[in-house]
Design a protein around this motif. Structure first.
Motif, short mmCIF file in Angstrom:
data_model
loop_
_atom_site.label_atom_id
_atom_site.label_comp_id
_atom_site.label_asym_id
_atom_site.label_seq_id
_atom_site.Cartn_x
_atom_site.Cartn_y
_atom_site.Cartn_z
N ALA A 103 -0.55 9.61 7.25
CA ALA A 103 -0.63 8.24 6.75
C ALA A 103 0.57 7.41 7.19
O ALA A 103 0.47 6.19 7.34
CB ALA A 103 -0.74 8.23 5.23
N ARG B 65 -3.60 0.58 7.02
CA ARG B 65 -3.18 0.90 5.65
C ARG B 65 -3.96 0.07 4.63
O ARG B 65 -4.32 0.55 3.55
CB ARG B 65 -1.67 0.65 5.48
N THR C 35 0.84 -1.19 0.00
CA THR C 35 0.00 0.00 0.00
C THR C 35 0.88 1.24 0.00
O THR C 35 1.52 1.58 1.00
CB THR C 35 -0.92 0.02 1.23
N GLN D 206 -0.35 -1.42 9.77
CA GLN D 206 -0.46 -2.16 8.51
C GLN D 206 -1.92 -2.48 8.20
O GLN D 206 -2.35 -2.34 7.05
CB GLN D 206 0.37 -3.45 8.60
N GLU E 43 3.07 9.59 2.78
CA GLU E 43 3.27 9.34 4.20
C GLU E 43 3.06 10.57 5.08
O GLU E 43 2.58 10.46 6.20
CB GLU E 43 4.69 8.79 4.43
#
Length: 255
Positions: free
Chosen positions: A147, A155, A85, A152, A89
């Motif tokens: 982000a 995401r 993904t 995980q 960020e």
């Protein structure tokens, strides 16, 4: 929804997908399984427009879409996620999602530079669509979070929300439960069922067999780029070719 006929992809002397024919059935959860190197992601790249087929045809609701680019397929209602993904960020989760609905907007460079009425109206629509998608996947509380600071599993949900923000009719999920624990896997499976109940067609590639066997309506199995079986989970579980190539005898009794 999607009809694939004798689809092949060759990279020089390597045939990654070989004469695969199948149908992704509308309103159902379709799955593609197989060992590593079976051609699953290449197949996804072909039907989403990332790769151009060497041979074969792809029809979306009867329309020949063979060879269309990924952006053209997305505009026709085909969205996908990826194994890894990739997000911006340092941007917020919501800002990442706003990008998704831009596919449906008409504002151009001059609209953006001049801050036209259309540009402002479309920005509001994109923000609303992004919030709706974020709420749907259960992450409304994270909209302002960078982000780069989410887990995980979160995401994975953001990736689904980003695809949903494009207003797709067909959602392609590439290993949606990769890298998450069993409890999180159950949560993502519940999200996929929720998407299907919304009336969307889903097709996923996944290695977690318990998840697939309890989630999919139909499964296609690839091995060395070829389709070796297709059917319901019950049929696939008992198929000797699939057991030999991928599942192993221990999986024959997976419920």
């Amino acid at each position: 929804m999607l009809e694939i006929s004798t689809l092949s992809k060759r990279f020089g002397g390597l045939t990654a997908v070989s004469d695969v024919s199948t149908r992704i059935e509308e309103g159902r959860i379709n799955a593609i399984i197989g060992p590593n190197g079976a051609g699953k992601t290449t197949f996804f790249n072909l039907i989403s427009g990332m790769y151009r087929p060497s041979t074969g045809t792809i029809r979306l609701r009867g329309q020949d879409v063979t060879g269309l680019r990924a952006d053209q397929m997305a505009r026709l209602g085909v969205a996908r996620t990826f194994q890894a993904t990739a997000l911006f960020e340092t941007a917020s989760v919501l800002e990442n999602l706003i990008v998704g609905h831009r596919l449906r907007t008409r504002s151009g460079l001059w609209d953006a530079l001049l801050r036209t009425r259309r540009c402002k109206a479309e920005e509001r629509i994109c923000r609303d669509k992004a919030r709706d998608a974020l709420d749907f996947v259960g992450l409304a509380h994270l909209e302002a979070r960078p982000a780069g600071g989410i887990t995980q599993e979160e995401r994975k949900r953001v990736a689904v929300a980003l695809a949903l923000a494009t207003d797709p009719a067909l959602l392609l999920l590439d290993e949606p439960a990769g890298g998450v624990n069993p409890e999180e896997t159950d949560g993502l499976a519940a999200l996929i069922r929720k998407i299907a109940r919304r009336g969307m067609t889903v097709c996923l590639v996944e290695h977690k067999m318990s998840m697939i066997m309890n989630l999919a309506d139909k499964i296609m199995v690839l091995d060395h780029g070829e389709k070796i079986a297709e059917g319901t989970p019950a049929e696939i579980r008992k198929d000797q070719a699939v057991i030999d190539a991928y599942l192993g005898s221990d999986h024959a009794d997976v419920q």
